[in-house]
Each structure stands twice: as C-alpha cells, then as structure tokens.
Design a protein around this motif. Sequence first.
Motif, PDB file in Angstrom:
ATOM      1  N   UNK A  29       0.836  -1.200   0.000  1.00 53.88           N
ATOM      2  CA  UNK A  29       0.000   0.000   0.000  1.00 53.88           C
ATOM      3  C   UNK A  29       0.878   1.261   0.000  1.00 53.88           C
ATOM      4  N   UNK A  30       0.546   2.247  -0.823  1.00 57.76           N
ATOM      5  CA  UNK A  30       1.351   3.470  -0.846  1.00 57.76           C
ATOM      6  C   UNK A  30       1.249   4.303   0.435  1.00 57.76           C
ATOM      7  N   UNK A  31       0.297   3.984   1.308  1.00 56.63           N
ATOM      8  CA  UNK A  31       0.146   4.730   2.565  1.00 56.63           C
ATOM      9  C   UNK A  31       0.942   4.105   3.710  1.00 56.63           C
ATOM     10  N   UNK A  32       1.594   2.998   3.450  1.00 61.95           N
ATOM     11  CA  UNK A  32       2.428   2.325   4.452  1.00 61.95           C
ATOM     12  C   UNK A  32       3.838   2.878   4.352  1.00 61.95           C
ATOM     13  N   UNK A  33       4.442   3.192   5.479  1.00 61.20           N
ATOM     14  CA  UNK A  33       5.826   3.661   5.454  1.00 61.20           C
ATOM     15  C   UNK A  33       6.603   3.097   6.637  1.00 61.20           C
ATOM     16  N   UNK A  34       7.894   2.991   6.438  1.00 62.47           N
ATOM     17  CA  UNK A  34       8.786   2.486   7.465  1.00 62.47           C
ATOM     18  C   UNK A  34       9.299   3.660   8.284  1.00 62.47           C
ATOM     19  N   UNK A  35       9.259   3.518   9.598  1.00 56.43           N
ATOM     20  CA  UNK A  35       9.793   4.569  10.465  1.00 56.43           C
ATOM     21  C   UNK A  35      11.286   4.320  10.646  1.00 56.43           C
ATOM     22  N   UNK A  36      12.060   5.180  10.041  1.00 57.20           N
ATOM     23  CA  UNK A  36      13.517   5.047  10.019  1.00 57.20           C
ATOM     24  C   UNK A  36      14.082   4.914  11.436  1.00 57.20           C
ATOM     25  N   UNK A  37      14.891   3.898  11.632  1.00 61.55           N
ATOM     26  CA  UNK A  37      15.553   3.700  12.916  1.00 61.55           C
ATOM     27  C   UNK A  37      14.722   2.962  13.942  1.00 61.55           C
ATOM     28  N   UNK A  38      13.428   2.796  13.690  1.00 63.10           N
ATOM     29  CA  UNK A  38      12.564   2.115  14.656  1.00 63.10           C
ATOM     30  C   UNK A  38      12.208   0.697  14.217  1.00 63.10           C
ATOM     31  N   UNK A  39      12.558   0.351  12.978  1.00 68.89           N
ATOM     32  CA  UNK A  39      12.281  -0.963  12.420  1.00 68.89           C
ATOM     33  C   UNK A  39      10.809  -1.368  12.575  1.00 68.89           C
ATOM     34  N   UNK A  40       9.924  -0.437  12.230  1.00 68.52           N
ATOM     35  CA  UNK A  40       8.501  -0.743  12.245  1.00 68.52           C
ATOM     36  C   UNK A  40       7.827   0.046  11.129  1.00 68.52           C
ATOM     37  N   UNK A  41       6.625  -0.401  10.780  1.00 69.62           N
ATOM     38  CA  UNK A  41       5.853   0.265   9.731  1.00 69.62           C
ATOM     39  C   UNK A  41       4.647   0.952  10.364  1.00 69.62           C
ATOM     40  N   UNK A  42       4.188   1.999   9.686  1.00 72.73           N
ATOM     41  CA  UNK A  42       3.044   2.766  10.176  1.00 72.73           C
ATOM     42  C   UNK A  42       2.182   3.166   8.983  1.00 72.73           C
ATOM     43  N   UNK A  43       0.888   3.355   9.231  1.00 72.12           N
ATOM     44  CA  UNK A  43      -0.055   3.785   8.205  1.00 72.12           C
ATOM     45  C   UNK A  43      -0.180   5.306   8.225  1.00 72.12           C
ATOM     46  N   UNK A  44      -0.046   5.921   7.043  1.00 74.18           N
ATOM     47  CA  UNK A  44      -0.169   7.383   6.954  1.00 74.18           C
ATOM     48  C   UNK A  44      -1.614   7.847   7.143  1.00 74.18           C
ATOM     49  N   UNK A  45      -2.574   6.976   6.894  1.00 75.38           N
ATOM     50  CA  UNK A  45      -3.979   7.368   7.022  1.00 75.38           C
ATOM     51  C   UNK A  45      -4.436   7.303   8.472  1.00 75.38           C
ATOM     52  N   UNK A  46      -4.201   6.177   9.133  1.00 76.02           N
ATOM     53  CA  UNK A  46      -4.725   5.969  10.480  1.00 76.02           C
ATOM     54  C   UNK A  46      -3.717   6.242  11.587  1.00 76.02           C
ATOM     55  N   UNK A  47      -2.419   6.220  11.239  1.00 76.97           N
ATOM     56  CA  UNK A  47      -1.377   6.375  12.256  1.00 76.97           C
ATOM     57  C   UNK A  47      -1.077   5.079  12.992  1.00 76.97           C
TER      58      UNK A  47
END
Length: 69
Positions: A29-47
């Motif tokens: 999904x284009x709204x999924x992003x990796x949080x640099x340095x935290x080794x986790x992913x987050x959703x840009x829509x819901x947080x």
Amino acid sequence: MSRGVRFYEHGTLTYQVPFPDGKCTCVCCPFCYSEHGLERARCRITGEILLYPHTERGQICPIHFSKED
C-alpha cells in the motif's frame, strides 16, 4: 486582529489503491511507510503501527474491497 482558525471545512477523499497480484497487505500500500531507525511500519492514514505489514492489513485499515462475481 487575527485569532486563528475560526472553523474547518471537511472534505472526503476517494482514492483507488492498486495491490499487485491480489496481495492486499500493508507493505503493498502506498500509505504504508517504514519509520527510520525504529524498524517498524506505520499507516499514513490511520497512524496505526502495523505489526505484520508483509502478511496482513492493519486492524483499522479504512480500505474496502468490493467483491466482483
């Protein structure tokens, strides 16, 4: 003298999200992003922090799929 924002006008966004080969997971999904340095992913829509972005969608994913017969 300005006192800031008096009100907000709310709009609704309709956006089609393409998932390759039917792989409907967060990582595609284009709204999924990796949080640099935290080794986790987050959703840009819901947080939402996405626990398994490679195998499933988030618990509060707002994307709906219509079943075509």
